[in-house]
Design an enzyme around this catalytic site. Structure first.
Site, PDB file in Angstrom:
ATOM      1  N   THR A 173       0.864  -1.194   0.000  1.00 29.43           N
ATOM      2  CA  THR A 173       0.000   0.000   0.000  1.00 29.43           C
ATOM      3  C   THR A 173       0.899   1.243   0.000  1.00 29.43           C
ATOM      4  OG1 THR A 173      -1.638  -1.222   1.262  1.00 29.43           O
ATOM      5  CG2 THR A 173      -1.861   1.172   1.251  1.00 29.43           C
ATOM      6  N   ARG A 198      -6.769  -6.746  -1.207  1.00 29.41           N
ATOM      7  CA  ARG A 198      -7.882  -6.405  -0.307  1.00 29.41           C
ATOM      8  C   ARG A 198      -8.259  -7.565   0.581  1.00 29.41           C
ATOM      9  NH1 ARG A 198     -11.461  -4.792  -5.526  1.00 29.41           N
ATOM     10  NH2 ARG A 198     -11.509  -2.574  -5.162  1.00 29.41           N
ATOM     11  N   LYS A 237      -7.300   1.974  -3.575  1.00 30.07           N
ATOM     12  CA  LYS A 237      -6.998   1.170  -2.375  1.00 30.07           C
ATOM     13  C   LYS A 237      -7.125   2.037  -1.116  1.00 30.07           C
ATOM     14  CE  LYS A 237      -5.083  -1.481   0.724  1.00 30.07           C
ATOM     15  NZ  LYS A 237      -5.578  -2.731   1.231  1.00 30.07           N
ATOM     16  N   ARG A 256     -30.904   3.979   1.050  1.00 26.66           N
ATOM     17  CA  ARG A 256     -29.581   4.442   0.615  1.00 26.66           C
ATOM     18  C   ARG A 256     -28.712   4.919   1.776  1.00 26.66           C
ATOM     19  NH1 ARG A 256     -33.256   5.488  -2.937  1.00 26.66           N
ATOM     20  NH2 ARG A 256     -33.879   7.474  -2.012  1.00 26.66           N
ATOM     21  N   CYS A 306      -4.591  -0.872   8.653  1.00 25.46           N
ATOM     22  CA  CYS A 306      -5.116  -0.354   7.384  1.00 25.46           C
ATOM     23  C   CYS A 306      -5.929   0.917   7.597  1.00 25.46           C
ATOM     24  CB  CYS A 306      -5.979  -1.413   6.708  1.00 25.46           C
ATOM     25  SG  CYS A 306      -5.066  -2.924   6.447  1.00 25.46           S
TER      26      CYS A 306
HETATM   27  N1  SAJ Z   1     -14.922  -0.554  13.236  1.00 25.69           N
HETATM   28  C1  SAJ Z   1     -15.804   0.266  13.949  1.00 25.69           C
HETATM   29  N2  SAJ Z   1     -17.086   0.403  13.500  1.00 25.69           N
HETATM   30  C2  SAJ Z   1     -17.539  -0.255  12.399  1.00 25.69           C
HETATM   31  C3  SAJ Z   1     -16.639  -1.088  11.668  1.00 25.69           C
HETATM   32  C4  SAJ Z   1     -15.344  -1.225  12.128  1.00 25.69           C
HETATM   33  O1  SAJ Z   1     -15.433   0.886  14.953  1.00 25.69           O
HETATM   34  O2  SAJ Z   1     -18.725  -0.080  12.055  1.00 25.69           O
HETATM   35  C5  SAJ Z   1     -13.510  -0.670  13.662  1.00 25.69           C
HETATM   36  C6  SAJ Z   1     -13.062  -2.077  14.022  1.00 25.69           C
HETATM   37  O3  SAJ Z   1     -13.437  -2.415  15.299  1.00 25.69           O
HETATM   38  C7  SAJ Z   1     -11.553  -1.965  13.851  1.00 25.69           C
HETATM   39  C8  SAJ Z   1     -11.410  -1.010  12.670  1.00 25.69           C
HETATM   40  O4  SAJ Z   1     -12.670  -0.352  12.562  1.00 25.69           O
HETATM   41  O5  SAJ Z   1     -10.935  -1.370  14.979  1.00 25.69           O
HETATM   42  C9  SAJ Z   1     -11.007  -1.678  11.371  1.00 25.69           C
HETATM   43  O6  SAJ Z   1     -11.668  -2.919  11.170  1.00 25.69           O
HETATM   44  P1  SAJ Z   1     -12.253  -3.407   9.753  1.00 25.69           P
HETATM   45  O7  SAJ Z   1     -12.821  -4.756   9.914  1.00 25.69           O
HETATM   46  O8  SAJ Z   1     -13.152  -2.379   9.216  1.00 25.69           O
HETATM   47  O9  SAJ Z   1     -10.987  -3.405   8.765  1.00 25.69           O
HETATM   48  P2  SAJ Z   1      -9.527  -4.077   8.710  1.00 25.69           P
HETATM   49  O10 SAJ Z   1      -8.539  -2.982   9.011  1.00 25.69           O
HETATM   50  O11 SAJ Z   1      -9.410  -5.330   9.499  1.00 25.69           O
HETATM   51  O12 SAJ Z   1      -9.430  -4.468   7.151  1.00 25.69           O
HETATM   52  C10 SAJ Z   1      -9.634  -3.461   6.153  1.00 25.69           C
HETATM   53  C11 SAJ Z   1     -10.634  -4.009   5.147  1.00 25.69           C
HETATM   54  N3  SAJ Z   1     -11.104  -2.897   4.310  1.00 25.69           N
HETATM   55  C12 SAJ Z   1     -12.398  -2.588   4.161  1.00 25.69           C
HETATM   56  O13 SAJ Z   1     -13.302  -3.214   4.670  1.00 25.69           O
HETATM   57  C13 SAJ Z   1     -12.679  -1.404   3.288  1.00 25.69           C
HETATM   58  C14 SAJ Z   1      -9.992  -5.143   4.339  1.00 25.69           C
HETATM   59  O14 SAJ Z   1     -10.832  -5.580   3.297  1.00 25.69           O
HETATM   60  C15 SAJ Z   1      -8.668  -4.695   3.735  1.00 25.69           C
HETATM   61  O15 SAJ Z   1      -8.016  -5.772   3.073  1.00 25.69           O
HETATM   62  C16 SAJ Z   1      -7.759  -4.227   4.836  1.00 25.69           C
HETATM   63  O16 SAJ Z   1      -8.404  -3.141   5.537  1.00 25.69           O
HETATM   64  C17 SAJ Z   1      -6.440  -3.784   4.226  1.00 25.69           C
HETATM   65  O17 SAJ Z   1      -5.490  -4.612   4.192  1.00 25.69           O
HETATM   66  O18 SAJ Z   1      -6.355  -2.678   3.689  1.00 25.69           O
END
Ligand code: SAJ
Length: 428
Positions: free
Chosen positions: A119, A152, A204, A244, A258
């Site tokens: 990235t 991803r 990305k 929406r 990420c």
């Molecule tokens: N979180 C919240 N509220 C929500 C959703 C998530 O507070 O409604 C928090 C989670 O608890 C966590 C953080 O966000 O602390 C990130 O968690 P996540 O599951 O959203 O994402 P990552 O970092 O584990 O993985 C992301 C993913 N990207 C997306 O969903 C757009 C994954 O597909 C990517 O491959 C990864 O980043 C990456 O490698 O970039």
């Protein structure tokens, strides 16, 4: 004849990618600076955990399609999958990408393809990677092809998602993108979208930024609701009935390598324009102290025992990188709070403080603070909570537990405002 591939960086992305190509009849050399990883791989073993990867690596190493080295070698395609950590000021630390690019220069030959999967901030391929290769005398896009192909994949599903996910392939020119796309077609069954390198870089980053900004909106709603006496979770549920609208969920902050990192790669390149993205980071970074403010209202005395449940940045994983739960624990420790910490997914060597069993953590505690939605926490033993705790208060920042016992005073983002209106902690 089998083609030769050299993958630089054998981490969570590089190693599964190398193994998938090896399985698809490429002769793959995996390169890593870590001698332990190299040695293990050559014995058919892996140094990271990922579902199905151990078996796959064993098989392709045994068949002779994958071997590991400390230095690159001649190949038809080079994939750079090294980490891009960040500096103190959150700008991308591109040293590994630059070093990896320089390391393959002596082995490049005409018509080779170089792919960067790491990235990277927008324009890195054009402004940093291409010039390094051009300095060596190559005419990038003409006799040497260059592309950025971000991944991803989600840990735990990497081998499935590498095959099934749609793949963005961004070339420095059309020919480069087509060459790179052809290479991924060896095993990718998902759609392959061809674009420019800069669009691939930006898409990305925007995928993770989209999520970060939306979580910031949910976190802001939680703060506004706490002030105005509103049930934030009910509001989210109601609003999401609109066809929406998809409000995300508030929590103790945003972690992981990420979402908590990538938005800054956009901010560093266009700080004056990336106003919303910057503010989302500020809001999400403020959540640990917002959670601590609620704890302080519940436990005005620092000597009162607080049981913290969960340290990882999200549920059912063992990853504590950039975890807001770690920030909260460290802040509470610095302030001298009497805390005990329990996380069944974290090993003692991952943290600098002592970890307790569930029973020891909650024993004599005056409040439980839930920071991660591990499946173990969704069904907490209510009898133990009531019996072992001094006062059965629970503050659940993940809205993940269900209690039926009325002796337990339960707070989440539905009723934070009730903490403020409470004069004394609820006692048994
Ligand atoms: N979180 C919240 N509220 C929500 C959703 C998530 O507070 O409604 C928090 C989670 O608890 C966590 C953080 O966000 O602390 C990130 O968690 P996540 O599951 O959203 O994402 P990552 O970092 O584990 O993985 C992301 C993913 N990207 C997306 O969903 C757009 C994954 O597909 C990517 O491959 C990864 O980043 C990456 O490698 O970039």
């Amino acid at each position: 004849m089998n083609k030769n591939l050299c993958v630089v960086g054998l981490g969570y992305i590089g190693l599964p990618t190398a193994a998938m190509f090896a399985k698809s009849n490429w002769n793959v050399v995996g390169v890593d600076v870590n001698p332990v990883a190299v040695e293990k791989l050559n014995q058919g073993e892996i140094h990271i955990e990922e579902v199905g990867l151990g078996e796959l690596v064993k098989e392709v190493v045994k068949e002779g399609n994958l071997e590991a080295k400390l230095e690159p070698t001649y190949a038809d395609c080079f994939i750079i999958a090294v980490p891009t950590p960040h500096n103190e000021d959150h700008t991308a630390k591109l040293d590994y990408v630059i070093e990896a690019t320089k390391s393959i220069l002596p082995y490049l030959k005409e018509d080779d393809t170089v792919i960067v999967e790491s990235t990277i901030p927008p324009r890195t391929i054009n402004d940093i990677v291409a010039p390094i290769i051009e300095e060596q005398g190559w005419n990038v896009g003409e006799n040497l092809f260059l592309a950025h192909c971000p991944e991803r994949v989600l840990p735990g599903r990497i081998l499935i998602e590498l095959v099934e996910n749609t793949r963005i392939v961004g070339g420095i020119n059309q020919k480069s993108a087509e060459q790179a796309a052809e290479i991924y077609r060896s095993f990718v069954k998902g759609e392959i979208l061809i674009t420019s390198a800069v669009s691939a870089e930006m898409s990305k980053l925007m995928e993770n930024t989209y999520r970060d900004v939306n979580i910031a909106l949910a976190n802001e709603l939680a703060k506004v609701s706490e002030k105005l006496g509103i049930d934030a979770l009910e509001v989210i549920q109601l609003a999401n009935h609109h066809p929406r609208v998809n409000l995300h969920l508030p929590g103790p902050g945003v972690g992981g390598h990420c979402l908590a990192v990538d938005p800054y790669f956009i901010i560093e390149k266009a700080p004056e324009q990336a106003v919303l993205i910057s503010n989302a980071r500020v809001i999400n970074n403020s959540m640990p102290s917002f959670v601590i403010d609620q704890v302080k209202k519940l436990l005005p005395q620092k000597a009162s025992k607080l049981a913290v449940l969960g340290l990882t940045y999200k549920g059912n994983i063992d990853d504590v990188r950039e975890s807001p739960a770690m920030d909260i624990v460290n802040l509470l420790r610095t302030e001298g709070y009497n805390i005990s910490v329990h996380d069944p997914h974290v090993q003692p060597h991952q943290v600098e403080f002592e970890l307790s069993s569930f029973e020891d953590a909650i024993g004599d505690a005056e409040c439980i603070l839930i920071l991660t939605d591990h499946h173990e926490f969704k069904t907490l033993d209510e009898t133990k909570v009531v019996k072992l705790m001094k006062y059965p208060n629970v503050l659940d920042t993940r809205n993940c537990v269900q209690f039926s016992n009325e002796q337990i005073k339960y707070y989440n983002y539905s009723n934070l405002f009730e903490i403020s209106s409470q004069k004394e902690v609820i006692m048994k």
